[in-house]
Design an enzyme around this catalytic site. Structure first.
Site: not given
Lengths: 476, 473, 98
Positions: B73, B148, B172
Site C-alpha cells: 500500500k 482505504s 481499511s
C-alpha cells in the site's frame, strides 16, 4: 512595590543521543548533519524514548526534592513553526515526571527556599536564524541538528522578588545540574535556557499583571531584564498606564524589553496524549535506590564545610562550585588536615593560576597529593609561603612532585640554626647603626635586620627562626 | 487466470520449492495479467515491474516467501520508491528508508510489483478519495474495491500479486478485503511494527496482510510479526508459527454472536452468510454463545473523534518546509495554508478540521476526553465478551461493494465501518474472510474478532470457517 | 437544535490547522461538520464516570547509543529551498508561536 518572579528553565540533558532518536547530540557546526527520519519528522517515523534521558531527569528531579511519579505520560503540543518538523512537540502535560521540590537560595532576606511547581521532559525544536540575526532579506534559515535534543523543563513557583534572587536561583540550579552530571549547564551553548515571569504590584498581598520575558541568553541577561522590567512596570503603575499581559523580548544591546507582536489567534496548543509512546513507568525500587545513593548536594556540602570545617562562606562557596573541586579539596584535606589553609590556598593561589591558564582544576597536572605535599612543606617550614607560589606553577604544568620542584628551583628553606647564625653575624657586623638603635630599645628595627638576613639567604632562611636567632645574638 | 498457475501463496511456494515453477516465470505471468487488466482495475499508483523482475531472478526459492509478488500500500515506505499516500502533497515524494515490515518481507523473499492505490492518507472506505484516480473492484469494475486499502485488495483479487499489505485504522484492510473477496487480517495492535507506515490514527493503525486464503495471511504473518525496537508500541511476544497453528476444526471453540448488532440493517445475503457460518461452526464442533456489548454502537462516534484528533496532529508535518508540495506565500502562515490547501483533498481537510475542533480549548473534555473514556468502556466490554467466547462473529460490512460515486455523504460512508471499528478501538485482532456471494455475484465478507494476542488462534478459527464456506484451505 | 460549529469557530479551527477555507467551501463544509459533530456528540449520553484508563506502559526504552542517521541530502534533498546546508523559509520573525 512588590516584585514577584517565577522562572521556567530548560536544561539540556547530557545524553549521547537525542530524546527520541539515535542521532548524536554532539555540538556540530555543519547544519543539518545530525538528522534522521525521526527528528526530521519524515512520514512514517516513530519516536523511541532515550533511557539515559529518563535516568538523568529522574536524578535531577530527585535531587531537587521533587515527587518523582512512577507513572508519567507524554503529550503532543501542536503548533506550526518551521523549526518544529512534526508540527507538534512531544512533551509532558497532564502527567509530568515530577512535581514539587525546591532550591535553597541565599539572599539579602536570608536563606530562602524557592518552590518548584513541576519538572517535565520534552524534545527541543530546531534552531531558526532570522533576518534580525544575519542579513538574509526576509528569510529564516533552519538547522535541525538541535531538533530532538533532550530537555527537562523546570517551572518554579513565583517565589523570587528580585533579579539578584533569580540570579542566585539559576546559579544554584546550574551548580546542581553540573554537580550531578545531568547537564553541562552551559547557557551560551543553549544547554540551559530561561524564560522569566515578572509582575509588580503596589500591594504586597496582591499579584500584579504577569509579563513573560524571552530571549535571555545568560544569567546576567536574566538579572538585567528583571531589573529593567521591574522599573518599567513600576513606572507604568505610577503613570497609571496599564501593564499588559504579554510576552516581551529582551534586547541584549539596549538592556530593555520590548513587546513581541501579539499573535492573531491566541495560543491553543491542543495537547493530547502522545499515542506513539505508551506511559512511562519507573521502577519504584530504582527510584528508592536513586534517593538513597544521591551524593551530598553542593549547598549541603557548602554548609557542612562552614559548620564543621570552619571555612569562610566565600571559600566554602568556591570549593563547592564544582564537584571535582570539592572532591579535590576533600582529598587534599585528608592528606594534610588543614581545611582552612587548603581552602584559602585553593581560593587564592590555585584559583589565580587556573584563571591565568583558562583551565579547570582537573585539566591541570595538580593533584591532591602534590598540593597537600606543598602545603605540608610550608607548614613544616621546609619552604616559605612566598616560595610556594613559585612551586605551584610547576606542579600544575609539569606534574612534578613538590620535593623535586623545590629542589630544582633551589628553594629549600634554611632551618639549620648554624647557617642562620652565620648570616646573622654578618648582618650584625654590617649594620652597626641599626644594631645600636635596637639595643637602645627600638624593637621595630628588628624587621629591617630580618629583611637583610633574608636577602643574604635568598629568602630561604626560615623567617621565624631568623627572628629568634637575631634577637638572641643582639641581646647577648 | 491460467488454471495451471498456483492460486495461493501456499501453492506457489510449494511449486517453486518443487522446481515446477520459478519466481521469474511466475512474475512474468503476473506481469502479463497486470498489463492486460490493470488499465481497467487501476490497483497501482506506481509499478516497478522491471525491478521486480530482477528481484524475482535473484529470489531464493527456499526463503519463506520464495520470490512471491507482494504488493505494498502506498502509505508504507519502501526505500527508493515513491510514497504518495494517495495525496497530492506527497505526489513526488521518494521514501528515503523502508518500513520495518517492508524490510522483513524483502528479507523473506517477497518481490514487490508496485505500490497500491488508497484513499488519501488512508481516510476513506472506497479508494475514491485517492487524489489520483479511483480503483475498480475486479469483481465488478463499476464498483468500488472498498478502502482505504482498495488498491491492495484489488491487486490480490485480480491476480496482480499473491499477497499484499495494507493498513487498517477503522477497517481499511478488512472492509476492502470483504468487497474484493479476499482475506484481510488486522493483527493485535502492537503485533506488527508501524515504523514506516505513514500515520493516520496512531493509536488505531495496524499493518495487516491481504491474501487469497487465510493460510496465506498466516504465512505472511510469520514474516511480519516481528518485535521492532523502533516502534515503542510494538510488543515483544513469544514466537508463534501462525501457519503451524492452523487447526482442522473448531472443536471446543465458543463462537460469540453480539446481541446489540442483531438489529442493524444488513443486506439479506450477508445475514444469510452469517447463518451459514454459524451452521458451519456448529458442524465443526464449535458452540454458539450470545454475548452482550452494551456500548458497541458508541464505537463509531468515538472513532470519528479519536481518529480525526490524531490525524490532525499527524498530518501537521506536511507543511511544505522539508519535503513534499510547497506553495509559497507572503509569509509562513500563508505558505502553510496555501501548501496544505493545495495538497490535501476534501475528506482529509474535513477530518483535520474535526480533529482540531475536538482537541481545541473548550471542546476537549466534551469530545476527545469523552471519546477516550468511551473507547476504554468498549474495550472493557469486548475484553469481557472475549472471556465468554473465544471469537466473535460479525459481518465485515453491512452491504457488498457499492457503485463508484454512489455514496457521497461522508456520514453515510463512515457508518459502513460499524462492524470493523470496535476491533481498532480495543486493539484486538480481527480478520475478514470471504463467505460466498450476493445475488449480484459480489463477494460477501464475514469478520472474526479474538482476544488481544490470540492472532494465531483467530486465524485458525477463520481458516476453518473460510474453508467450510468454500475457500481454499 | 443549537449549532455546534459556526462560521467563526470554523475559521478559528482552520487557522489552528493552517487550512484555508474558500468562501465556496464554507457552506457545504459547515453542513458536513455540523452533522458529523452532531452524530459524535451522542457520546455525551454515555455514562463514563466509572471508567479508568488502562493505557499500557512502555516495556523497554532505547539505549543511549548513537546510530547512523541520514545525510543532509537523504534527509532534506526534497526541501524546496536550501542554502549553505540550511533549510530556507520565509521570515517568521515575531508573528508565530515559539
Amino acid at each position: 512595590m512588590t516584585t514577584t518572579i517565577g522562572l521556567e528553565i530548560h536544561v539540556q540533558l547530557a545524553t549521547r543521543t537525542k530524546m527520541f532518536c539515535g542521532c548524536s547530540t554532539a555540538f556540530e557546526d555543519e547544519p543539518n548533519t545530525h538528522v534522521c527520519p525521526v527528528c526530521l519528522g519524515l512520514p512514517g517515523a516513530l519516536p523511541t524514548l532515550n533511557a539515559e534521558a529518563v535516568r538523568l531527569a529522574t536524578r535531577i528531579a530527585t535531587a531537587l526534592g521533587c515527587t518523582v511519579h512512577e507513572v508519567s505520560e507524554f503529550s503532543r503540543k501542536n503548533y506550526f513553526y518551521p523549526d518544529l518538523p512534526k508540527s507538534y512537540q512531544i512533551t509532558q502535560f497532564d502527567r509530568p515526571i515530577a512535581t514539587g521540590g525546591s532550591v535553597p537560595i541565599v539572599t539579602e532576606r536570608g536563606t530562602r527556599s524557592v518552590r518548584l511547581t513541576r519538572a517535565h521532559i520534552e524534545e527541543d525544536a530546531g534552531k531558526s536564524m532570522h533576518a534580525a540575526d544575519i542579513t538574509l532579506g526576509g528569510e529564516t534559515l533552519v538547522d535541525f541538528n538541535r531538533c530532538g535534543m533532550p530537555l527537562i523543563e523546570i517551572v518554579t513557583e513565583p517565589d523570587m522578588q528580585s533579579g539578584d534572587e533569580a540570579y542566585e536561583f539559576l546559579h544554584n540550579l546550574r551548580r546542581l545540574v553540573r554537580w550531578l552530571g545531568v547537564s553541562s549547564g552551559d547557557m551560551e551553548k543553549g544547554a540551559m535556557r530561561c524564560d522569566v515571569n515578572v509582575s509588580v504590584s503596589p500591594d504586597p498581598a496582591k499579584r500584579g499583571t504577569k509579563v513573560e520575558i524571552k530571549n535571555l541568553n545568560s544569567f546576567r541577561s536574566v538579572k538585567r531584564a528583571i531589573d529593567y522590567e521591574e522599573q518599567r512596570q513600576a513606572q507604568c503603575l505610577a503613570d497609571g498606564t496599564p501593564v499588559l499581559t504579554e510576552t516581551r523580548h529582551f534586547d541584549e544591546v539596549q538592556g530593555t524589553t520590548t513587546a513581541m507582536r501579539s499573535k492573531e489567534a491566541s495560543n491553543d496548543y491542543r495537547y493530547f496524549p502522545e499515542p506513539d509512546l505508551p506511559l512511562l513507568q519507573l521502577d519504584p525500587t530504582e527510584l528508592e535506590s536513586l534517593r538513597t545513593h544521591m551524593p551530598e548536594l553542593p549547598w549541603e556540602m557548602q554548609s557542612r564545610f562552614e559548620r564543621d570545617l570552619g571555612l569562610l562562606p566565600y571559600d566554602a562557596a568556591l570549593i563547592t562550585e564544582e564537584r571535582s573541586t570539592a572532591e579535590f579539596f576533600q582529598q587534599t584535606v585528608a592528606l594534610c588536615d588543614n581545611p582552612k589553609k587548603v581552602a584559602s590556598y585553593m581560593g587564592t593561589e590555585v584559583a589565580k593560576l587556573l584563571n591565568e591558564r583558562g583551565k579547570t582544576l582537573t585539566e591541570t597536572q595538580l593533584t591532591p597529593t602534590t598540593l597537600a605535599g606543598l602545603l605540608t612543606m610550608v607548614e613544616h617550614n621546609a619552604i616559605s609561603n612566598t616560595a610556594s607560589k613559585d612551586v605551584l606553577p610547576l606542579l600544575m604544568d609539569t606534574g612534578t612532585t613538590p620535593m623535586e620542584a623545590v629542589r630544582s628551583l633551589g628553594l629549600e628553606q634554611v632551618s639549620d640554626t648554624s647557617a642562620i647564625e652565620g648570616f646573622a653575624r654578618e648582618v650584625i657586623a654590617e649594620n652597626a647603626t641599626q644594631v645600636e638603635q635596637f639595643r637602645g630599645g627600638k624593637e621595630a628595627v628588628l624587621g629591617f635586620l630580618v629583611g637583610q638576613l633574608m636577602k643574604k639567604s635568598k629568602c630561604k632562611a626560615n623567617p621565624k627562626l631568623t627572628g629568634e636567632i637575631l634577637r638572641t645574638l643582639l641581646k647577648s | 487466470m491460467n488454471s495451471g498457475l498456483p492460486r495461493t501463496l501456499e501453492q506457489y511456494r510449494r511449486a517453486v520449492r518443487a522446481h515446477e515453477l520459478s519466481a521469474e516465470e511466475y512474475l512474468d505471468e503476473t506481469r502479463r495479467l497486470i498489463e492486460r487488466d490493470e488499465p481497467q482495475v487501476r490497483a497501482f499508483l506506481h509499478l516497478r515491474l522491471d525491478a521486480a523482475h530482477s528481484d524475482a531472478q535473484a529470489a531464493d526459492p527456499t526463503s519463506p516467501l520464495a520470490g512471491a509478488p507482494i504488493a505494498i500500500k502506498d502509505n508504507i515506505m519502501m526505500a527508493g520508491e515513491r510514497c504518495t499516500c494517495g495525496s497530492r502533497i506527497l505526489e513526488h515524494y521518494v521514501a528515503p528508508y523502508s518500513a520495518t515490515v517492508v524490510q522483513s518481507l524483502l528479507a523473506a523473499g517477497a518481490v514487490v510489483p508496485g505500490k497500491t492505490n488508497c484513499d488519501e492518507f488512508a481516510m476513506g472506505s472506497s479508494t475514491e478519495n485517492s487524489a489520483f484516480f479511483p480503483t475498480h473492484n475486479p469483481a465488478d469494475l463499476i464498483r468500488v474495491p472498498g478502502g482505504s486499502s482498495g488498491g491492495s485488495t484489488a491487486a490480490v483479487a485480480a491476480g496482480f500479486a499473491l499477497g499484499a499489505i495494507g493498513s487498517d485504522t477503522g477497517g481499511s484492510v478488512r472492509q476492502p478485503a470483504a468487497f474484493c473477496g479476499v482475506v484481510g487480517f488486522k493483527p493485535t495492535y502492537g503485533r506488527v511494527s508501524r515504523y514506516g507506515l505513514v500515520a493516520f490514527g496512531s493509536s488505531l493503525d495496524c499493518i495487516g496482510p491481504i491474501a487469497r486464503s487465510v493460510r496465506d495471511t498466516a504465512i505472511m504473518m510469520n514474516v511480519m510479526a516481528v518485535h521492532d525496537p523502533k516502534d515503542a508500541t510494538s510488543v515483544r511476544r513469544p514466537h508463534v508459527d501462525f501457519e503451524a497453528s492452523l487447526q482442522p476444526t473448531l472443536a471446543g471453540r465458543r463462537v460469540g454472536i453480539i446481541r446489540e448488532l442483531q438489529g442493524l440493517d444488513v443486506q439479506p445475503e450477508i445475514a444469510a452468510a452469517m447463518e451459514a457460518a454459524c451452521e458451519a461452526a456448529l458442524k465443526s464442533g464449535a458452540s454458539l454463545v450470545d454475548v452482550s456489548l452494551p456500548h458497541i454502537l458508541s464505537a463509531l462516534p468515538a472513532y470519528y473523534i479519536i481518529a480525526p484528533a490524531e490525524c490532525s496532529a499527524n498530518l501537521g508535518r506536511f507543511d511544505g518546509v522539508r519535503y513534499g508540495l510547497h506553495e509559497g506565500g507572503r509569509d509562513m502562515t500563508e505558505t502553510y495554508s496555501r501548501t496544505r490547501n493545495a495538497g490535501f483533498g476534501t475528506e482529509v481537510k474535513r477530518r483535520i478540521l474535526i480533529g482540531a475542533f475536538v482537541l481545541s480549548a473548550g471542546y476537549y473534555d466534551a469530545y476527545y476526553k469523552k471519546a477516550s473514556s468511551v473507547r476504554q468502556l468498549i474495550t472493557d466490554e469486548l475484553d469481557a465478551a472475549l472471556e465468554s467466547a473465544d471469537v466473535l462473529l460479525t459481518p465485515t460490512t453491512p452491504t457488498t461493494a457499492f457503485r463508484i460515486g454512489a455514496v457521497t455523504d461522508p456520514l453515510e460512508m463512515y457508518k459502513a465501518d460499524v462492524f470493523t471499528i470496535p476491533a481498532n478501538l480495543a486493539g484486538v485482532p480481527a480478520v475478514s474472510f470471504p463467505a460466498g456471494k450476493d445475488a449480484a455475484g459480489l463477494p460477501i465478507g464475514l469478520q472474526l474478532m479474538g482476544p488481544r494476542w490470540s492472532d494465531a488462534e483467530l486465524l485458525s478459527s477463520a481458516n476453518v470457517l473460510f474453508t467450510a464456506l468454500g475457500g481454499e484451505s | 437544535m443549537a449549532t455546534i460549529i459556526d462560521k467563526v469557530t470554523l475559521e478559528h479551527v482552520a487557522s489552528l490547522a493552517r487550512l484555508e477555507i474558500t468562501p465556496e467551501e464554507e457552506e457545504p463544509l459547515l453542513g458536513d461538520l455540523e452533522r458529523i459533530l452532531g452524530h459524535v456528540a451522542q457520546l455525551s449520553s454515555v455514562d463514563t464516570s466509572a471508567i479508568v484508563s488502562k493505557r499500557p506502559a512502555m516495556t523497554e526504552l532505547r539505549p543511549d547509543d548513537p546510530r547512523e542517521g541520514l545525510t543532509r541530502e537523504e534527509g532534506l534533498g526534497g526541501a524546496p529551498a536550501m542554502r549553505d546546508g540550511f533549510v530556507v523559509v520565509r521570515n517568521v520573525m515575531g508573528g508565530e508561536d515559539e
